[in-house]
Design an enzyme around this catalytic site. Structure first.
Site, short mmCIF file in Angstrom:
data_model
loop_
_atom_site.label_atom_id
_atom_site.label_comp_id
_atom_site.label_asym_id
_atom_site.label_seq_id
_atom_site.Cartn_x
_atom_site.Cartn_y
_atom_site.Cartn_z
N LYS A 53 1.49 41.18 -0.43
CA LYS A 53 2.22 42.17 0.35
C LYS A 53 2.95 41.50 1.51
O LYS A 53 4.10 41.81 1.82
CB LYS A 53 1.27 43.28 0.84
CG LYS A 53 0.88 44.21 -0.30
CD LYS A 53 -0.32 45.09 -0.02
CE LYS A 53 -0.75 45.78 -1.33
NZ LYS A 53 -1.99 46.53 -1.21
N GLN A 97 -6.26 48.48 3.13
CA GLN A 97 -6.57 47.96 1.79
C GLN A 97 -7.93 48.51 1.32
O GLN A 97 -8.94 48.36 2.00
CB GLN A 97 -6.59 46.42 1.83
CG GLN A 97 -6.77 45.77 0.48
CD GLN A 97 -5.60 46.01 -0.47
OE1 GLN A 97 -4.44 45.89 -0.10
NE2 GLN A 97 -5.90 46.39 -1.70
N ASP A 120 1.10 54.20 1.47
CA ASP A 120 0.35 54.24 0.22
C ASP A 120 0.42 55.64 -0.41
O ASP A 120 0.03 55.82 -1.56
CB ASP A 120 -1.13 53.88 0.48
CG ASP A 120 -1.50 52.52 -0.09
OD1 ASP A 120 -0.73 52.01 -0.93
OD2 ASP A 120 -2.55 51.98 0.31
#
Ligand code: NDP
Length: 286
Positions: A53, A97, A120
């Protein structure tokens, strides 16, 4: 069957190149999109994802802010960090995460993220927006699946799409997105009866099961489009999907490989969401 193998890597590169130009335009307005990534603990797979990322941010010209915290960090410390990032106008996207260590309540932490920065697409406000057709941030893997279909010029409207899997991360959101694209959608799961009969009717199959080579060619209708979301390891430790590529390739008109199909799209769509979030928020200085 003259099967087309959908090159997710190439499509993802194209998307990232397009985003590079969008980032340049934002920079002319003194906005540099910024993504904050919070990683708690030393999960090696998560560390690989987080590094990818960061690299992608660099490639498209975005800033990345990395918070790598020890596994024993308290839930309150993570909640406080999210709060700080919510109020930081250099940060347009926040990603926690997953999975988090067991002593933390994932839902509580996701709820804390400002929905405008929830790149997300896991916050209930964004999930709700998707389900009632409002604008919002859509989770990356499902958005990547739709983008793969569209950029491969596969018509979705009116097609019978069978989604195998109903998770909150993949199965459910991809089903809602397909519905938004006017497909007729059937969602299957572990309690579905006669899965093969259902699969045989599909024009497009989305496999998000998490079982190695679960779907085989004999279950499918000739000419079907097969999108394999699965990321598993086979008996030799080799990366493979939920679809038995060899047997499905012989009946499908289009198929995604693993690796190199849906996987690269997830990061490309994360970058897309960050740029979108920065565009919507505006305002932060370089
Ligand atoms: P989950 O384990 O959360 O969900 C799996 C789904 O498959 C469940 O809905 C389950 O049904 C269903 N299922 C399990 N067994 C069967 C069966 N025998 N018949 C029919 N359905 C079944 O997985 P995820 O959705 O998180 O992930 C799915 C796959 O996608 C995994 O391989 C994962 O690694 C991969 N993945 C890939 C990403 C990418 O970037 N390419 C991103 C996210 C995931 P039930 O609900 O009844 O239990």
């Amino acid at each position: 069957m003259n099967t087309q193998i959908i090159d997710g890597k190439l499509i993802a590169e194209t998307i990232k190149s397009e985003l590079k130009n969008k980032v340049l335009t934002l920079k002319e307005q003194s906005i540099t999109p910024g993504l904050a990534v919070i990683l708690v603990g030393e999960n090696p797979a998560s560390q690989v994802y987080v590094n990818n990322k960061k690299k992608a941010c660099e490639y498209v010209g975005m800033k990345s802010f990395s918070y790598e915290l020890p596994a024993q960090t308290s839930e309150k410390e993570v909640l406080d960090l999210v709060e700080t990032l919510n109020n930081d106008n250099h940060v347009h996207g926040i990603l926690v995460q997953l999975p988090l260590p067991k002593h933390m309540d994932e839902q509580k932490i996701i709820l804390k993220i400002d929905p405008a920065k929830d790149v997300d697409g896991f916050h209930p406000q964004n999930v709700g927006a998707l389900s009632i057709g409002l604008e919002g941030l859509v989770s990356c893997t499902p958005a990547g699946v739709i983008e793969l279909l569209k950029r491969s010029e596969i018509e979705i409207a009116g097609k019978h799409c069978v989604v195998v899997g109903r998770s909150n991360i993949v199965g459910k959101p991809v089903s809602l997105l397909l519905l938004r694209e006017h497909a007729t959608v059937t969602i299957c799961h572990s309690r579905t009866k006669n899965l093969e009969t259902v699969l045989k009717q599909a024009d497009i199959v989305i496999a998000a099961v998490g079982i190695t080579k679960f779907i085989t060619g004999s279950m499918l209708k000739p000419g079907v489009v097969v999108i394999d979301v699965g990321i598993n390891r086979d008996e030799n430790g080799k990366l493979c999907g939920d679809v038995d590529f060899k047997s499905c390739q012989s009946v499908a008109s289009h198929i995604t490989p693993v690796p190199g199909g849906v996987g690269p799209m997830t990061i490309a769509m994360l970058m897309h969401n960050c740029v979108l979030a920065a565009t919507n928020q505006g305002g932060a200085s370089n």
